[in-house]
Design a protein around this motif. Sequence first.
Motif, PDB file in Angstrom:
ATOM      1  N   LEU A 130       0.809  -1.213   0.000  1.00 34.56           N
ATOM      2  CA  LEU A 130       0.000   0.000   0.000  1.00 34.56           C
ATOM      3  C   LEU A 130       0.844   1.265   0.000  1.00 34.56           C
ATOM      4  O   LEU A 130       0.343   2.352  -0.263  1.00 34.56           O
ATOM      5  CB  LEU A 130      -0.938   0.005   1.203  1.00 34.56           C
ATOM      6  CG  LEU A 130      -2.026  -1.061   1.080  1.00 34.56           C
ATOM      7  CD1 LEU A 130      -2.793  -1.186   2.369  1.00 34.56           C
ATOM      8  CD2 LEU A 130      -2.966  -0.744  -0.061  1.00 34.56           C
ATOM      9  N   VAL A 131       2.125   1.125   0.274  1.00 31.11           N
ATOM     10  CA  VAL A 131       2.989   2.300   0.239  1.00 31.11           C
ATOM     11  C   VAL A 131       3.330   2.624  -1.214  1.00 31.11           C
ATOM     12  O   VAL A 131       3.309   3.776  -1.633  1.00 31.11           O
ATOM     13  CB  VAL A 131       4.260   2.064   1.068  1.00 31.11           C
ATOM     14  CG1 VAL A 131       5.153   3.289   1.040  1.00 31.11           C
ATOM     15  CG2 VAL A 131       3.908   1.708   2.492  1.00 31.11           C
ATOM     16  N   CYS A 132       3.608   1.574  -1.989  1.00 33.58           N
ATOM     17  CA  CYS A 132       4.038   1.802  -3.373  1.00 33.58           C
ATOM     18  C   CYS A 132       2.885   1.594  -4.337  1.00 33.58           C
ATOM     19  O   CYS A 132       2.912   2.041  -5.465  1.00 33.58           O
ATOM     20  CB  CYS A 132       5.180   0.883  -3.747  1.00 33.58           C
ATOM     21  SG  CYS A 132       5.706  -0.167  -2.404  1.00 33.58           S
ATOM     22  N   GLN A 133       1.855   0.878  -3.902  1.00 34.21           N
ATOM     23  CA  GLN A 133       0.569   0.712  -4.572  1.00 34.21           C
ATOM     24  C   GLN A 133       0.584  -0.007  -5.910  1.00 34.21           C
ATOM     25  O   GLN A 133      -0.415  -0.581  -6.281  1.00 34.21           O
ATOM     26  CB  GLN A 133      -0.184   2.048  -4.664  1.00 34.21           C
ATOM     27  CG  GLN A 133      -0.449   2.605  -3.270  1.00 34.21           C
ATOM     28  CD  GLN A 133      -1.625   3.560  -3.193  1.00 34.21           C
ATOM     29  OE1 GLN A 133      -2.156   3.985  -4.174  1.00 34.21           O
ATOM     30  NE2 GLN A 133      -2.047   3.875  -1.979  1.00 34.21           N
ATOM     31  N   GLN A 139       9.426  -1.083   4.262  1.00 34.71           N
ATOM     32  CA  GLN A 139       9.355  -1.822   5.519  1.00 34.71           C
ATOM     33  C   GLN A 139       7.978  -2.429   5.769  1.00 34.71           C
ATOM     34  O   GLN A 139       7.869  -3.549   6.279  1.00 34.71           O
ATOM     35  CB  GLN A 139       9.752  -0.917   6.686  1.00 34.71           C
ATOM     36  CG  GLN A 139       9.961  -1.743   7.948  1.00 34.71           C
ATOM     37  CD  GLN A 139      10.567  -0.942   9.062  1.00 34.71           C
ATOM     38  OE1 GLN A 139      11.048   0.167   8.856  1.00 34.71           O
ATOM     39  NE2 GLN A 139      10.557  -1.499  10.251  1.00 34.71           N
ATOM     40  N   LEU A 140       6.938  -1.700   5.406  1.00 32.96           N
ATOM     41  CA  LEU A 140       5.596  -2.236   5.629  1.00 32.96           C
ATOM     42  C   LEU A 140       5.414  -3.559   4.880  1.00 32.96           C
ATOM     43  O   LEU A 140       4.828  -4.505   5.401  1.00 32.96           O
ATOM     44  CB  LEU A 140       4.529  -1.236   5.164  1.00 32.96           C
ATOM     45  CG  LEU A 140       3.092  -1.764   5.267  1.00 32.96           C
ATOM     46  CD1 LEU A 140       2.597  -1.706   6.700  1.00 32.96           C
ATOM     47  CD2 LEU A 140       2.147  -1.020   4.354  1.00 32.96           C
ATOM     48  N   ASP A 159       6.993  -6.212   6.815  1.00 36.11           N
ATOM     49  CA  ASP A 159       6.161  -6.581   7.965  1.00 36.11           C
ATOM     50  C   ASP A 159       5.011  -7.492   7.534  1.00 36.11           C
ATOM     51  O   ASP A 159       4.665  -8.440   8.227  1.00 36.11           O
ATOM     52  CB  ASP A 159       5.568  -5.322   8.621  1.00 36.11           C
ATOM     53  CG  ASP A 159       6.639  -4.480   9.296  1.00 36.11           C
ATOM     54  OD1 ASP A 159       7.696  -5.037   9.627  1.00 36.11           O
ATOM     55  OD2 ASP A 159       6.410  -3.277   9.476  1.00 36.11           O
ATOM     56  N   LEU A 160       4.434  -7.172   6.382  1.00 34.48           N
ATOM     57  CA  LEU A 160       3.299  -7.981   5.916  1.00 34.48           C
ATOM     58  C   LEU A 160       3.777  -9.350   5.450  1.00 34.48           C
ATOM     59  O   LEU A 160       3.071 -10.349   5.632  1.00 34.48           O
ATOM     60  CB  LEU A 160       2.534  -7.248   4.811  1.00 34.48           C
ATOM     61  CG  LEU A 160       1.797  -5.989   5.287  1.00 34.48           C
ATOM     62  CD1 LEU A 160       1.059  -5.316   4.138  1.00 34.48           C
ATOM     63  CD2 LEU A 160       0.816  -6.308   6.406  1.00 34.48           C
ATOM     64  N   ARG A 183       6.233 -10.917   6.818  1.00 34.83           N
ATOM     65  CA  ARG A 183       6.415 -11.621   8.093  1.00 34.83           C
ATOM     66  C   ARG A 183       5.068 -12.151   8.587  1.00 34.83           C
ATOM     67  O   ARG A 183       4.963 -13.285   9.051  1.00 34.83           O
ATOM     68  CB  ARG A 183       7.006 -10.644   9.119  1.00 34.83           C
ATOM     69  CG  ARG A 183       7.196 -11.249  10.510  1.00 34.83           C
ATOM     70  CD  ARG A 183       7.438 -10.159  11.551  1.00 34.83           C
ATOM     71  NE  ARG A 183       6.249  -9.312  11.690  1.00 34.83           N
ATOM     72  CZ  ARG A 183       6.252  -8.102  12.238  1.00 34.83           C
ATOM     73  NH1 ARG A 183       7.372  -7.575  12.702  1.00 34.83           N
ATOM     74  NH2 ARG A 183       5.148  -7.391  12.334  1.00 34.83           N
ATOM     75  N   GLN A 184       4.039 -11.307   8.445  1.00 36.51           N
ATOM     76  CA  GLN A 184       2.703 -11.710   8.877  1.00 36.51           C
ATOM     77  C   GLN A 184       2.224 -12.937   8.107  1.00 36.51           C
ATOM     78  O   GLN A 184       1.723 -13.892   8.697  1.00 36.51           O
ATOM     79  CB  GLN A 184       1.750 -10.525   8.642  1.00 36.51           C
ATOM     80  CG  GLN A 184       0.386 -10.692   9.232  1.00 36.51           C
ATOM     81  CD  GLN A 184       0.391 -10.631  10.747  1.00 36.51           C
ATOM     82  OE1 GLN A 184       1.083  -9.808  11.322  1.00 36.51           O
ATOM     83  NE2 GLN A 184      -0.340 -11.529  11.380  1.00 36.51           N
ATOM     84  N   THR A 221      -7.577  -8.021   4.079  1.00 34.58           N
ATOM     85  CA  THR A 221      -8.653  -7.130   3.615  1.00 34.58           C
ATOM     86  C   THR A 221      -9.419  -6.535   4.799  1.00 34.58           C
ATOM     87  O   THR A 221      -9.929  -5.426   4.694  1.00 34.58           O
ATOM     88  CB  THR A 221      -9.646  -7.854   2.678  1.00 34.58           C
ATOM     89  OG1 THR A 221     -10.010  -9.098   3.267  1.00 34.58           O
ATOM     90  CG2 THR A 221      -9.042  -8.098   1.329  1.00 34.58           C
ATOM     91  N   ARG A 229      -8.131  -5.380   7.345  1.00 32.89           N
ATOM     92  CA  ARG A 229      -7.347  -4.238   7.819  1.00 32.89           C
ATOM     93  C   ARG A 229      -7.149  -3.169   6.754  1.00 32.89           C
ATOM     94  O   ARG A 229      -7.222  -1.987   7.041  1.00 32.89           O
ATOM     95  CB  ARG A 229      -5.985  -4.734   8.313  1.00 32.89           C
ATOM     96  CG  ARG A 229      -6.106  -5.408   9.659  1.00 32.89           C
ATOM     97  CD  ARG A 229      -4.946  -6.343   9.937  1.00 32.89           C
ATOM     98  NE  ARG A 229      -5.091  -6.939  11.246  1.00 32.89           N
ATOM     99  CZ  ARG A 229      -5.942  -7.906  11.540  1.00 32.89           C
ATOM    100  NH1 ARG A 229      -6.754  -8.375  10.600  1.00 32.89           N
ATOM    101  NH2 ARG A 229      -6.010  -8.394  12.753  1.00 32.89           N
ATOM    102  N   TYR A 230      -6.852  -3.612   5.545  1.00 30.43           N
ATOM    103  CA  TYR A 230      -6.466  -2.650   4.515  1.00 30.43           C
ATOM    104  C   TYR A 230      -7.517  -2.458   3.429  1.00 30.43           C
ATOM    105  O   TYR A 230      -7.343  -1.625   2.543  1.00 30.43           O
ATOM    106  CB  TYR A 230      -5.142  -3.076   3.879  1.00 30.43           C
ATOM    107  CG  TYR A 230      -4.000  -3.031   4.866  1.00 30.43           C
ATOM    108  CD1 TYR A 230      -3.447  -1.805   5.251  1.00 30.43           C
ATOM    109  CD2 TYR A 230      -3.495  -4.186   5.439  1.00 30.43           C
ATOM    110  CE1 TYR A 230      -2.422  -1.752   6.159  1.00 30.43           C
ATOM    111  CE2 TYR A 230      -2.465  -4.132   6.355  1.00 30.43           C
ATOM    112  CZ  TYR A 230      -1.929  -2.914   6.719  1.00 30.43           C
ATOM    113  OH  TYR A 230      -0.919  -2.863   7.617  1.00 30.43           O
ATOM    114  N   GLY A 231      -8.586  -3.263   3.439  1.00 35.41           N
ATOM    115  CA  GLY A 231      -9.609  -3.121   2.416  1.00 35.41           C
ATOM    116  C   GLY A 231      -9.310  -3.979   1.195  1.00 35.41           C
ATOM    117  O   GLY A 231      -8.227  -4.541   1.060  1.00 35.41           O
ATOM    118  N   PHE A 279      -8.618  -3.229  -1.659  1.00 31.66           N
ATOM    119  CA  PHE A 279      -7.563  -2.689  -2.518  1.00 31.66           C
ATOM    120  C   PHE A 279      -6.237  -3.432  -2.326  1.00 31.66           C
ATOM    121  O   PHE A 279      -5.377  -3.435  -3.201  1.00 31.66           O
ATOM    122  CB  PHE A 279      -7.381  -1.200  -2.201  1.00 31.66           C
ATOM    123  CG  PHE A 279      -6.482  -0.470  -3.149  1.00 31.66           C
ATOM    124  CD1 PHE A 279      -6.832  -0.325  -4.478  1.00 31.66           C
ATOM    125  CD2 PHE A 279      -5.293   0.082  -2.714  1.00 31.66           C
ATOM    126  CE1 PHE A 279      -6.006   0.355  -5.353  1.00 31.66           C
ATOM    127  CE2 PHE A 279      -4.460   0.774  -3.582  1.00 31.66           C
ATOM    128  CZ  PHE A 279      -4.822   0.912  -4.904  1.00 31.66           C
TER     129      PHE A 279
END
Lengths: 153, 179
Positions: A46-49, A59-60, A63-64, A66-67, A86, A88-90, A92
């Motif tokens: 979602l940072v770079c989309q 980094q996000l 983290d994802l 890792r999740q 979804t 958490r982030y929808g 998208f």
Amino acid sequence: MKYWLPIVAALLLCAGAVRALDANGQLEDPRLEARYEEITKQLRCLVCQNESIADSNVQLAGDLRRQVREMLLAGRTDAAIFDFMTARYGEFVRFNTPVEPKTLWIWGSPFVLLLIGVLVVVRVMRARSRMPLDDDPQPASAETPPGSAPGSH
Amino acid sequence: MWKFLVPIVAFVGLVVLFALGLNPNRDIRALPSPLIGKPAPAFNLTDVLDPSRVVSSASLEGQVYVFNAWGTWCVACREEQEALLQIAKQRVVPIIGLDFMDDRSKAQRWLQQLGNPYSAVAFDPEERTAIDWGIYGAPETFLVDTKGRIIYKFISPMTLEVWKKEFLPRIEAARRGGA
């Protein structure tokens, strides 16, 4: 010059490493690793989309990843992992839009457009078939192609 | 007849599409949160200033609060700090910070230098709470009501204008509804 060989070898090794790498390496179970690769490819960073979390070095995304890894190791299903994201982030966050009642218009619109196109083509062809053919023996009536036979009026 | 209507309808459709798509006030990176109206994800973290103190969602139960995600790596967070300090002075609701992807000592220095608008700052070095809240950048500011539900999310540096226009009316309504 003997040292060019290791340099070329190192460069060749790098050629495959387009994906973002994590310190903890691959999952031991190859089946889990295959699912991990597939899932992270289908989740949007979602940072770079326009990058997947598999490709992104942000980094996000790490983290994802890792999740996803943790959830796979905990025995969660792919669906559960996508639901987690979804929630958490929808929607998208998913590159692959699931076929659901509310997404039907997305999946259906190409077919609707295709149908409109077919209808237009059918109409045009019907209209054309009622017109005289260009190579009919009788002289063309009112229509004279522009540029041909100047001054024939 | 329809031959004339089709281009007009198509034109109007395009105008609407462009009006929505090219609106300069629209942040194309701001995504609607699926968490609006849902219970705020629980968290239980240490205080960034004092590792022996706990900042948790349980301790905030029953009150309206603002939840502001930031980090010292975030340039826009520096930008909103002044607004947050002024908002904190109004003492309307507690502002809880979430410091993520960060270094504790850097965060402490930041709060010392720029001032601390927060009632408490939860320190989330592994970004687990940030992921639970669907945070993908900073600053992101949430509003939680008395029933512990997220009622609003604002993505961008906070301003006094946004505070007055978007947050205050919702806080009022949340208090009236929850009391």
